[in-house]
Design a protein around this motif. Structure first.
Motif, PDB file in Angstrom:
ATOM      1  N   ASN A  97       0.793  -1.230   0.000  1.00  0.00           N
ATOM      2  CA  ASN A  97       0.000   0.000   0.000  1.00  0.00           C
ATOM      3  C   ASN A  97       0.826   1.281   0.000  1.00  0.00           C
ATOM      4  O   ASN A  97       0.268   2.366  -0.137  1.00  0.00           O
ATOM      5  N   ASN A 118      -1.149   9.335   5.209  1.00  0.00           N
ATOM      6  CA  ASN A 118      -1.774   8.971   3.940  1.00  0.00           C
ATOM      7  C   ASN A 118      -1.367   7.564   3.519  1.00  0.00           C
ATOM      8  O   ASN A 118      -0.198   7.232   3.473  1.00  0.00           O
ATOM      9  N   SER A 120      -3.119   4.399   0.703  1.00  0.00           N
ATOM     10  CA  SER A 120      -4.191   4.040  -0.223  1.00  0.00           C
ATOM     11  C   SER A 120      -4.469   2.550  -0.157  1.00  0.00           C
ATOM     12  O   SER A 120      -3.544   1.730  -0.160  1.00  0.00           O
ATOM     13  N   VAL A 122      -6.876  -0.580  -1.928  1.00  0.00           N
ATOM     14  CA  VAL A 122      -7.663  -0.968  -3.103  1.00  0.00           C
ATOM     15  C   VAL A 122      -8.562  -2.138  -2.719  1.00  0.00           C
ATOM     16  O   VAL A 122      -8.147  -3.048  -1.994  1.00  0.00           O
ATOM     17  N   SER A 187     -10.989   8.108   6.590  1.00  0.00           N
ATOM     18  CA  SER A 187     -10.880   7.658   5.196  1.00  0.00           C
ATOM     19  C   SER A 187     -11.720   8.528   4.276  1.00  0.00           C
ATOM     20  O   SER A 187     -12.731   9.113   4.678  1.00  0.00           O
ATOM     21  N   THR A 195     -10.178   3.580  -4.993  1.00  0.00           N
ATOM     22  CA  THR A 195      -9.283   3.442  -3.844  1.00  0.00           C
ATOM     23  C   THR A 195      -9.867   4.176  -2.641  1.00  0.00           C
ATOM     24  O   THR A 195     -10.704   5.078  -2.775  1.00  0.00           O
ATOM     25  N   VAL A 196      -9.389   3.779  -1.465  1.00  0.00           N
ATOM     26  CA  VAL A 196      -9.720   4.465  -0.226  1.00  0.00           C
ATOM     27  C   VAL A 196      -8.434   5.085   0.310  1.00  0.00           C
ATOM     28  O   VAL A 196      -7.451   4.376   0.542  1.00  0.00           O
ATOM     29  N   ASN A 197      -8.426   6.391   0.475  1.00  0.00           N
ATOM     30  CA  ASN A 197      -7.272   7.081   1.044  1.00  0.00           C
ATOM     31  C   ASN A 197      -7.531   7.329   2.523  1.00  0.00           C
ATOM     32  O   ASN A 197      -8.571   7.888   2.895  1.00  0.00           O
ATOM     33  N   SER A 198      -6.581   6.919   3.359  1.00  0.00           N
ATOM     34  CA  SER A 198      -6.811   6.954   4.801  1.00  0.00           C
ATOM     35  C   SER A 198      -5.654   7.597   5.544  1.00  0.00           C
ATOM     36  O   SER A 198      -4.496   7.513   5.129  1.00  0.00           O
TER      37      SER A 198
END
Length: 259
Positions: A97, A118, A120, A122, A187, A195-198
């Motif tokens: 990631n 940060n 990402s 998937v 998130s 995608t999820v950005n967290s």
């Protein structure tokens, strides 16, 4: 994502910058009740509330009183934290990631802090997948076997739409064995990207000292992330006039926050 971070971070800093001998601060916060849970109070509860953007007054700026070193993320050296004597830190690298972040651990492995601004993901269909992974990381870092059981005493999982983006806050206060830990994940899902950005934070310590470590370790770490050491305003690492909590990339002066 920076607009979201601006909203949440400003709320947290409102509490941090309200105006600490640790004993007097612990006394000051001992009656603070945690939100989104029952029967949890004290400095740790105030720290949890701050993570949720709830104002809590402090008597002075929290700083590292006994500096022992500094850890920086190799690829982003401006992401760094000063820690106390008796601690060590490492940059986080995951080949899957590619997160940007740092871990700090006390040498006896009983206090652990993680900050990932940060990362990402998937193929995430449930925000609980992310926080479950980080909770397991917390257990592993302090050497706790989760098969021995654990007790989530505070929990919040809330989503909202913001300018066409889905934003989620997922947090827990967990007591496990001799430890207490706070884990939260903020998130954002951008339509069409898949995608999820967290952003992720973990703070864990023995329960009997969690309030003290909140004041002398965890809060000073958070303060360093966004506020200048002299207390005169927010950090602006690339000196482009856009502070770190607003700048989409605070390591590139050509990229800045747009009003």
């Amino acid at each position: 994502m920076k607009k979201i971070k601006h909203l949440s971070i400003m709320l947290i800093l409102t509490g941090v910058l309200s105006c600490i001998n640790d004993d007097s601060e612990i006394d000051n916060l001992q009656n603070v009740q945690a939100q989104f849970c029952d029967n949890y109070a004290g400095a740790g509860a105030a720290y949890w509330n701050m993570s949720n953007g709830i104002f809590v007054p402090l008597n002075k700026v929290p700083i590292i009183e006994n500096p022992g070193g500094r850890v920086s993320f190799n690829e982003q050296p401006l992401l760094s934290l000063e820690y106390s004597v008796g601690y060590t830190g490492t940059g986080i690298r995951d080949s899957q990631n590619f997160p940007i972040g740092i871990d700090i651990k006390r040498l006896d492995k009983k206090v652990f802090y993680r900050w990932i601004p940060n990362v990402s993901f998937v193929g995430v269909s449930d925000f609980n997948q992310i926080i479950a992974q980080e909770i397991n990381t917390m257990f592993a870092e302090v050497g706790y076997n989760p098969s021995n059981g654990f007790d989530p005493i505070c929990s919040r999982n809330e989503s909202q739409n913001f300018e066409g983006m889905l934003v989620n806050f997922n947090g827990r206060v967990i007591q496990f064995g001799e430890f207490t830990g706070i884990v939260w994940v903020r998130s954002m899902v951008v339509p069409g990207l898949g995608t999820v950005n967290s952003a992720i934070q973990i703070s864990a310590a023995p329960s009997v000292e969690f309030d003290a470590r909140t004041l002398d370790t965890f809060l000073p770490f958070n303060f360093q992330l966004y506020v200048r050491p002299d207390g005169e305003g927010f950090i602006d690492n690339d000196r482009d006039g856009s502070p770190a909590h607003l700048d989409p990339d605070d390591n590139d002066p050509n990229v800045r926050h747009q009003n």
